[in-house]
Motif scaffolding. Structure first.
Motif, short mmCIF file in Angstrom:
data_model
loop_
_atom_site.label_atom_id
_atom_site.label_comp_id
_atom_site.label_asym_id
_atom_site.label_seq_id
_atom_site.Cartn_x
_atom_site.Cartn_y
_atom_site.Cartn_z
N GLU A 76 9.55 10.93 23.67
CA GLU A 76 9.71 9.48 23.79
C GLU A 76 10.53 9.12 25.01
OE1 GLU A 76 11.48 8.12 20.16
OE2 GLU A 76 9.69 8.63 18.97
N ARG A 77 11.63 9.83 25.21
CA ARG A 77 12.51 9.51 26.34
C ARG A 77 11.87 9.87 27.67
NH1 ARG A 77 18.05 8.58 25.74
NH2 ARG A 77 18.50 7.88 23.66
N GLN A 80 9.39 7.26 28.53
CA GLN A 80 10.03 6.03 28.99
C GLN A 80 10.55 6.15 30.42
OE1 GLN A 80 13.01 5.30 26.02
NE2 GLN A 80 11.51 4.73 24.46
N GLU A 82 12.81 8.61 31.56
CA GLU A 82 14.09 9.32 31.73
C GLU A 82 13.84 10.70 32.33
OE1 GLU A 82 17.27 9.38 28.79
OE2 GLU A 82 16.22 7.78 27.73
N VAL A 87 18.02 13.42 29.47
CA VAL A 87 17.68 13.65 28.06
C VAL A 87 18.53 14.79 27.51
CG1 VAL A 87 15.84 14.25 26.44
CG2 VAL A 87 15.34 12.78 28.39
N TRP A 90 22.02 13.59 26.92
CA TRP A 90 22.08 12.75 25.73
C TRP A 90 22.07 13.61 24.46
CZ3 TRP A 90 18.39 11.84 21.83
CH2 TRP A 90 18.71 10.81 20.95
#
Length: 137
Positions: A76-77, A80, A82, A87, A90
């Motif tokens: 998902e990241r 988007q 990133e 990631v 995070w």
């Protein structure tokens, strides 16, 4: 057997059945991203992240439900926009440095980085002493 013993035995034997929630997997847990470049970035990152349930497998290799959720988060990241480094940062912030197979050098992970060097030095010293003893004899 008493009822209490039977109940305890049933709980112990039934615990593995409760390990998985039975919920459907996260949408991107087993689905690749449409963009091959993004999927390649996501897979490369997933291979460097440890499954917190299995601990010996990366999230790319693990079938644990949590690993599927983590794969979905990574995809998902990345989808988007990133960067994989962001990631990873995070996930380390969220789960701790243990989630990474390449933990950062800090006070908590210093023993992980120093121990192999200390063991290598000790092995070299033991080998030298052994060789010297054999030469003297």
């Amino acid at each position: 057997m008493s009822r209490t013993t039977l109940a305890a035995l049933a709980l112990l034997l039934g615990a593995p059945a409760l390990a998985q929630s039975g919920l459907p997997p996260a949408p991107l847990a087993y689905t690749q991203l449409p963009d091959p470049a993004q999927e390649a970035e996501a897979k490369a990152l997933m291979n460097t992240l440890r499954c917190l349930v299995c601990q010996g497998q990366s999230i790319a290799d693990s079938d644990a439900e949590m690993a599927g959720d983590m794969r979905a988060l990574v995809r998902e990241r990345i989808a988007q926009g990133e960067k994989p480094e962001a990631v990873r940062a995070w996930l380390i912030e969220r789960y701790g440095s243990y989630v990474s197979y390449d933990p950062p050098l800090d006070a908590a992970t210093l023993p992980l980085w120093i121990a192999p060097l200390v063991l290598l030095a000790a092995g070299i010293l033991l080998a030298r002493r052994s060789i010297r003893r054999r030469r003297r004899a």
